[in-house]
Design an enzyme around this catalytic site. Sequence first.
Site, short mmCIF file in Angstrom:
data_model
loop_
_atom_site.label_atom_id
_atom_site.label_comp_id
_atom_site.label_asym_id
_atom_site.label_seq_id
_atom_site.Cartn_x
_atom_site.Cartn_y
_atom_site.Cartn_z
N LYS A 1 70.17 -8.75 74.42
CA LYS A 1 70.74 -9.88 73.69
C LYS A 1 69.62 -10.91 73.53
O LYS A 1 68.66 -10.91 74.31
CB LYS A 1 71.89 -10.50 74.51
CG LYS A 1 72.82 -11.37 73.71
CD LYS A 1 73.95 -10.59 73.08
CE LYS A 1 74.85 -11.51 72.27
NZ LYS A 1 75.99 -10.78 71.69
N GLY B 1 92.11 -18.87 68.41
CA GLY B 1 90.87 -18.75 67.63
C GLY B 1 91.08 -17.77 66.50
O GLY B 1 91.21 -16.56 66.73
N VAL B 2 91.15 -18.29 65.27
CA VAL B 2 91.37 -17.40 64.11
C VAL B 2 90.17 -17.49 63.16
O VAL B 2 90.31 -17.71 61.97
CB VAL B 2 92.71 -17.71 63.39
CG1 VAL B 2 93.87 -17.16 64.20
CG2 VAL B 2 92.88 -19.20 63.13
N GLY B 3 88.98 -17.34 63.75
CA GLY B 3 87.75 -17.31 62.96
C GLY B 3 87.54 -15.92 62.39
O GLY B 3 88.49 -15.26 61.97
N LYS B 4 86.29 -15.47 62.42
CA LYS B 4 85.95 -14.20 61.76
C LYS B 4 86.79 -13.04 62.30
O LYS B 4 87.37 -12.28 61.55
CB LYS B 4 84.44 -13.90 61.93
CG LYS B 4 83.55 -14.91 61.21
CD LYS B 4 82.13 -14.42 61.07
CE LYS B 4 81.35 -14.41 62.38
NZ LYS B 4 81.00 -15.75 62.87
N VAL B 5 86.87 -12.90 63.62
CA VAL B 5 87.62 -11.78 64.21
C VAL B 5 89.12 -12.08 64.21
O VAL B 5 89.94 -11.25 63.81
CB VAL B 5 87.16 -11.49 65.65
CG1 VAL B 5 87.97 -10.34 66.24
CG2 VAL B 5 85.67 -11.17 65.70
N GLY B 6 89.48 -13.28 64.67
CA GLY B 6 90.88 -13.63 64.87
C GLY B 6 91.71 -13.47 63.60
O GLY B 6 92.83 -12.95 63.66
N HIS B 7 91.16 -13.86 62.46
CA HIS B 7 92.02 -13.80 61.26
C HIS B 7 92.24 -12.36 60.81
O HIS B 7 93.31 -12.03 60.30
CB HIS B 7 91.49 -14.72 60.15
CG HIS B 7 90.54 -14.09 59.19
ND1 HIS B 7 89.19 -14.03 59.42
CD2 HIS B 7 90.75 -13.51 57.99
CE1 HIS B 7 88.61 -13.42 58.39
NE2 HIS B 7 89.52 -13.10 57.52
#
Length: 363
Positions: free
Chosen positions: A86, A186-192
């Site tokens: 990482k 959290g409904v960002g890139k993954v959540g939504h």
Amino acid sequence: MTDQISPSVRVFERAAGHEQVVYCHDEPTGLRAIIAIYSTVLGPSLGGTRFFPYADEQDALDDVLNLSKSMAYKAALAGLDLGGGKAVIIGDPVTTKTEALLRAYGRFVQSLNGRYYTACDVGTYPADMDHVARDCSFVTGRTAAHGGAGDSSVLTAFGVFQGMRAAADSTWGSPTLAGRTVGVAGVGKVGHHLVRHLLEEGADVVISDVNAATVARVQHEHPHVRVVADVNSLIAEPLDVYAPCALGAALDDEVVESLSAAIVCGAANNQLAHAGVEKSLQDRGILYAPDYVVNSGGLIQVADELEGFSFERARQRTEKIFDTTKRVFALAGEDGVPPAAAADRLAERRMAEVGRLRKIWLA
Ligand SMILES: NC(=O)c1ccc[n+]([C@@H]2O[C@H](COP(=O)([O-])OP(=O)(O)OC[C@H]3O[C@@H](n4cnc5c(N)ncnc54)[C@H](O)[C@@H]3O)[C@@H](O)[C@H]2O)c1
């Protein structure tokens, strides 16, 4: 002499277990990056680049060490021939990210000659990887126009959904989420994307997010989704499943104490705030689907670029997260340990068994 060294500079001690830690500095562009390679026992290390305004260098070092270790375990359990690494770039991506800085970073990654492949993470996007790739051959997560896999959150969400179905199967005897209430923090890139899978399955979905625009987007797409003010309100809701999809350390003693959900399964990395939370979850009868087991779809997606990207092949591999999650629960039951410990055992077993094969010399 050693006693006079401040604990803050015991870098070898702090990085115990890691193969290599590389500090990259380019003053004119302001680049200050740390690349951590936890393991290359199964293959080259792969992990994203986090661009984040860390409070100090120690926070950055701690983060990259934890994240690179998780990547090794994630790749091992996902069945990939990859190790774990990482990188972090210290700074505010909004104000300090430039083409020159990204390309300087790319040259440092190149200098590792394939021991570390990079990808996107918090604060970096496929277009950034296109810049990094101009000076570096060891880059995944580029835009589709540049032969990349694009946005990895699509398969991350699909994988989390598979993990959640496996948890439902173990808890209620059927893999469906239909009629269950799922809280997504959290409904960002993954959540939504996860919300969409859940609604298609027939679940009731409750969400919270600190970003009003993000919430509005989900509400616009899915008017039936219920919104609550914040994560605390979400945790207080009567839920069947809780899905942390925002930041790490989402599960602490207080959260575990107040959760009504029977299952915790979400995308966020490093969800357990401290050692012992996995046991508290088990004691409360909450089935925890370990984060790095269920959120490996994004890694599977970008790793597929190394073979010439096929979305369908990556999707099929991601679907197997259902079986892997079930194996983790089964071992947890057999060994009488929490699922997080069982996942570590399975990952370590694969690293040892498959990694050992390199001792067989091939001319
Ligand atoms: N994107 C991937 O492919 C991927 C892969 C593996 C793991 N993850 C992990 O999944 C998580 C989500 O990733 P993402 O790509 O969707 O990130 P993102 O930044 O797009 O979304 C995170 C969302 O969480 C919200 N948020 C932040 N703090 C919050 C809080 N206190 N309460 C409620 N909402 C809050 C943000 O406003 C944002 O909308 C991260 O922990 C990430 O490390 C992502």
